[in-house]
Design a protein around this motif. Structure first.
Motif, PDB file in Angstrom:
ATOM      1  N   UNK A  72       1.051  -1.145   0.200  1.00  0.00           N
ATOM      2  CA  UNK A  72       0.003   0.039   0.144  1.00  0.00           C
ATOM      3  C   UNK A  72       0.993   1.436  -0.074  1.00  0.00           C
ATOM      4  N   UNK A  73       1.730   1.440   0.820  1.00  0.00           N
ATOM      5  CA  UNK A  73       2.880   2.337   0.912  1.00  0.00           C
ATOM      6  C   UNK A  73       3.430   2.612  -0.547  1.00  0.00           C
ATOM      7  N   UNK A  74       3.860   1.660  -1.162  1.00  0.00           N
ATOM      8  CA  UNK A  74       4.657   2.043  -2.524  1.00  0.00           C
ATOM      9  C   UNK A  74       3.530   2.312  -3.573  1.00  0.00           C
ATOM     10  N   UNK A  75       2.379   1.560  -3.534  1.00  0.00           N
ATOM     11  CA  UNK A  75       1.339   2.006  -4.383  1.00  0.00           C
ATOM     12  C   UNK A  75       0.679   3.500  -4.378  1.00  0.00           C
ATOM     13  N   UNK A  76       0.537   4.003  -3.083  1.00  0.00           N
ATOM     14  CA  UNK A  76       0.098   4.962  -2.783  1.00  0.00           C
ATOM     15  C   UNK A  76       0.907   6.388  -3.191  1.00  0.00           C
ATOM     16  N   UNK A  77       2.253   5.900  -2.938  1.00  0.00           N
ATOM     17  CA  UNK A  77       3.347   6.985  -3.250  1.00  0.00           C
ATOM     18  C   UNK A  77       3.301   7.244  -5.108  1.00  0.00           C
ATOM     19  N   UNK A  78       3.300   5.957  -5.656  1.00  0.00           N
ATOM     20  CA  UNK A  78       2.974   6.011  -7.072  1.00  0.00           C
ATOM     21  C   UNK A  78       1.815   6.859  -7.472  1.00  0.00           C
ATOM     22  N   UNK A 111       0.386   9.330  -5.622  1.00  0.00           N
ATOM     23  CA  UNK A 111       0.392  10.485  -5.379  1.00  0.00           C
ATOM     24  C   UNK A 111       1.388  11.263  -6.238  1.00  0.00           C
ATOM     25  N   UNK A 112       2.361  10.533  -6.674  1.00  0.00           N
ATOM     26  CA  UNK A 112       3.327  11.086  -7.589  1.00  0.00           C
ATOM     27  C   UNK A 112       2.772  11.354  -9.072  1.00  0.00           C
ATOM     28  N   UNK A 113       1.983  10.290  -9.816  1.00  0.00           N
ATOM     29  CA  UNK A 113       1.330  10.471 -10.887  1.00  0.00           C
ATOM     30  C   UNK A 113       0.302  11.791 -10.816  1.00  0.00           C
ATOM     31  N   UNK A 114      -0.318  11.894  -9.853  1.00  0.00           N
ATOM     32  CA  UNK A 114      -1.414  13.088  -9.556  1.00  0.00           C
ATOM     33  C   UNK A 114      -0.706  14.246  -9.234  1.00  0.00           C
ATOM     34  N   UNK A 115       0.619  14.408  -9.035  1.00  0.00           N
ATOM     35  CA  UNK A 115       1.302  15.312  -8.625  1.00  0.00           C
ATOM     36  C   UNK A 115       1.027  16.193  -7.352  1.00  0.00           C
ATOM     37  N   UNK A 116       0.819  15.469  -6.523  1.00  0.00           N
ATOM     38  CA  UNK A 116       0.327  15.811  -5.088  1.00  0.00           C
ATOM     39  C   UNK A 116       1.606  16.530  -4.523  1.00  0.00           C
ATOM     40  N   UNK A 117       2.616  16.068  -4.928  1.00  0.00           N
ATOM     41  CA  UNK A 117       4.025  16.634  -4.225  1.00  0.00           C
ATOM     42  C   UNK A 117       4.544  17.689  -5.137  1.00  0.00           C
ATOM     43  N   UNK A 118       3.675  18.274  -6.222  1.00  0.00           N
ATOM     44  CA  UNK A 118       4.118  19.152  -6.947  1.00  0.00           C
ATOM     45  C   UNK A 118       3.422  20.805  -6.695  1.00  0.00           C
ATOM     46  N   UNK A 119       2.254  20.366  -5.893  1.00  0.00           N
ATOM     47  CA  UNK A 119       1.428  21.585  -5.891  1.00  0.00           C
ATOM     48  C   UNK A 119       2.034  22.474  -4.650  1.00  0.00           C
ATOM     49  N   UNK A 120       1.634  23.817  -4.817  1.00  0.00           N
ATOM     50  CA  UNK A 120       1.887  24.926  -3.752  1.00  0.00           C
ATOM     51  C   UNK A 120       0.550  24.722  -2.883  1.00  0.00           C
ATOM     52  N   UNK A 121       0.518  24.167  -1.631  1.00  0.00           N
ATOM     53  CA  UNK A 121      -0.640  23.838  -1.066  1.00  0.00           C
ATOM     54  C   UNK A 121      -1.014  25.428  -0.100  1.00  0.00           C
ATOM     55  N   UNK A 122       0.042  26.171  -0.185  1.00  0.00           N
ATOM     56  CA  UNK A 122      -0.719  27.294   0.285  1.00  0.00           C
ATOM     57  C   UNK A 122      -1.921  28.142  -0.693  1.00  0.00           C
ATOM     58  N   UNK A 123      -2.121  27.601  -1.949  1.00  0.00           N
ATOM     59  CA  UNK A 123      -2.999  28.215  -3.004  1.00  0.00           C
ATOM     60  C   UNK A 123      -3.869  27.022  -3.429  1.00  0.00           C
ATOM     61  N   UNK A 124      -3.808  25.806  -2.248  1.00  0.00           N
ATOM     62  CA  UNK A 124      -4.607  24.607  -2.846  1.00  0.00           C
ATOM     63  C   UNK A 124      -6.146  25.221  -2.954  1.00  0.00           C
ATOM     64  N   UNK A 125      -6.740  24.314  -3.957  1.00  0.00           N
ATOM     65  CA  UNK A 125      -8.260  24.731  -4.246  1.00  0.00           C
ATOM     66  C   UNK A 125      -8.764  23.597  -4.425  1.00  0.00           C
ATOM     67  N   UNK A 126     -10.101  23.709  -5.038  1.00  0.00           N
ATOM     68  CA  UNK A 126     -10.792  22.190  -5.648  1.00  0.00           C
ATOM     69  C   UNK A 126     -10.201  21.198  -6.245  1.00  0.00           C
ATOM     70  N   UNK A 127      -9.177  21.862  -7.265  1.00  0.00           N
ATOM     71  CA  UNK A 127      -8.678  21.080  -8.127  1.00  0.00           C
ATOM     72  C   UNK A 127      -7.695  19.927  -7.333  1.00  0.00           C
ATOM     73  N   UNK A 128      -6.925  20.618  -6.451  1.00  0.00           N
ATOM     74  CA  UNK A 128      -6.015  19.812  -5.505  1.00  0.00           C
ATOM     75  C   UNK A 128      -6.816  18.903  -4.855  1.00  0.00           C
ATOM     76  N   UNK A 129      -7.956  19.200  -4.291  1.00  0.00           N
ATOM     77  CA  UNK A 129      -8.726  18.410  -3.352  1.00  0.00           C
ATOM     78  C   UNK A 129      -9.389  17.025  -4.102  1.00  0.00           C
ATOM     79  N   UNK A 130      -9.486  17.535  -5.462  1.00  0.00           N
ATOM     80  CA  UNK A 130      -9.944  16.295  -6.394  1.00  0.00           C
ATOM     81  C   UNK A 130      -8.940  15.460  -6.519  1.00  0.00           C
TER      82      UNK A 130
END
Length: 448
Positions: A22-28, A30-49
């Protein structure tokens, strides 16, 4: 893991393998959906989705692992896993944003005495919301949005980020006074020029500083920021698109000609000089009695057109000898006569000056044009010469009569063109309004 109130020990033996997968798959995911690339200070509906999609994919993979596990875990663990994953992944990220937003707002409340201006936003849509959001999350912007204006009745009484929508455009004046508004931002990127003009005609009565979003493409490209707002220009008050003309074709006849512009430092005269300069004349002669204006247009043209053969002469059209000397020396092919006193109230108080400058000045230039063989003489007249009711209009009508009389007997082609109200010209209502408005704002901040 709980199952009927007991720990399923057999399942625990396989949980280490499940967790690793689960840890390995979840990291994959998260990377594919660019969760680690987002600036979360500007997080909006797109990031939540993206967080929800990543969590659901990870949960699906968990279900797949459960099916191949020798010991089947309880179905409740699937829902618990999804819930915990959403809380940890989404909560941590959006919690960071909420903490920053709270800290920023707390900081803004603490510096209330440093607010530079109170802002009204016209347009309670996406564009208006983004402008408001930027004022909230950017500490260096010392502006406070106090209300929204929108004609959508369903929005009236509602709030956007705790800022009220107070009514439609008919309530702009009332609400601007109620909320002590200093600036008005028009965040309606998709409306046409006529609607913009109607809103601006209301807003100008508030004496507030006006800014507007340039166009819908900023909205489509997600470029809605305070830096993209521009000051309202005089063209915005037309209520229609400016008429576009082919200036190259119109001004083509000045190419390789010696052109003289009297009153070349004035509003109309200087614009004539700009258009002539870009049309490659053989020589451009600017004649004006006011040295400051003449100097300004001279520097501008020298900077833009360094190869232009430009002469700037300080002279009065009242001085017949000086005018004759200029014509004798330069032998212009075309003359634009724009030198005149034009301010109606001043000419009412000094009618003799209007006659001396407008009438006799025109007569001197027309005589010189006829004597020295100018090909074309163009008088810049005014619509106030039609059935004139004031001294300025009467003097310009006399100028037209002089030109008409010369045209009948001279080889020079004499013509007159009547200008209506010229937006943005010196002494017109728009610069006067802007200057008065700027002084009022300066006095307000100084007294504050």
């Amino acid at each position: 893991i709980a199952y009927n109130g007991h720990i399923e020990l057999s399942f625990l033996r396989y949980s280490y393998y499940l967790l690793s997968g689960l840890i390995v798959s979840s990291l994959i995911f998260f990377v594919l959906l660019r969760l680690y690339d987002s600036l979360w200070r500007y997080a909006s509906v797109n990031e939540l989705l993206n967080v929800i999609i990543a969590s659901v994919l990870s949960t699906i993979f968990y279900c797949i692992l459960c099916t191949i596990c020798p010991v089947t875990p309880p179905i409740s663990t699937v829902f618990l896993y999804l819930l915990i994953l959403l809380m940890l992944v989404g909560g941590a990220r959006f919690g960071y944003r909420f903490l920053r937003l709270y800290a920023t707002r707390h900081h803004l409340l603490g510096r209330g005495e440093h607010i530079e201006s109170r802002v009204m936003i016209i347009g309670a849509g996406s564009a208006g919301e983004k402008i408001l959001r930027e004022t909230l999350v950017t500490p260096k912007i010392n502006k406070e949005v106090v209300c929204f204006i929108d004609d959508d009745l369903s929005k009236k009484g509602r709030r956007i980020h705790n800022v009220p929508v107070v009514g439609g455009k008919n309530e702009i004046l009332q609400q601007a006074e109620k909320y002590h508004v200093d600036e008005i931002y028009i965040a309606l990127p998709s409306i046409d020029d006529k609607e913009v003009s109607e809103i601006l005609n209301i807003c100008k009565e508030t004496k507030c500083k006006l800014k507007k979003l340039p166009g819908i493409y900023q909205f489509l490209n997600d470029e809605i920021t305070l830096e993209k707002l521009k000051d309202v220009e005089v063209q915005d008050l037309l209520g229609r698109d400016p008429i576009k003309v082919n200036l190259e074709e119109i001004m083509g006849y000045v190419q390789d000609k010696v052109v003289m512009v009297t009153g070349g430092g004035g509003s109309i005269g200087s614009e004539l000089c700009r258009q002539i300069a870009k049309s490659h004349p053989k020589q451009l002669i600017i004649v004006d009695i006011y040295e400051n204006n003449a100097y300004d247009i001279q520097l501008e043209l020298q900077r833009k057109y360094p190869k232009l053969n430009l002469e700037t002469m300080i002279a009065s059209v009242r001085d017949q000898n000086k005018i004759n000397d200029l014509f004798a020396y330069y032998h212009p092919d075309i003359v634009y006569h724009a030198a005149a006193h034009k301010h109606v109230p001043l000419m009412e108080d000094a009618p003799h000056e209007a006659i001396k400058n407008n009438v006799f000045g025109t007569l001197n230039v027309a005589k010189a044009a006829d004597q020295y063989g100018v090909k074309k003489f163009i008088l810049i007249s005014t619509d106030k010469a039609v059935n004139p009711t004031n001294i300025m209009g009467a003097s310009k009508r006399l100028c037209e009569m002089i030109v008409q009389s010369f045209d009948k007997k001279s080889k020079t082609e004499f013509v007159a063109v009547r200008f209506g109200n010229v937006l943005g010209s010196n002494g017109s209502v728009i610069p006067l309004f802007k200057k008065t408005n700027s002084k009022r704002r300066a006095n307000y901040y100084y007294s504050s």
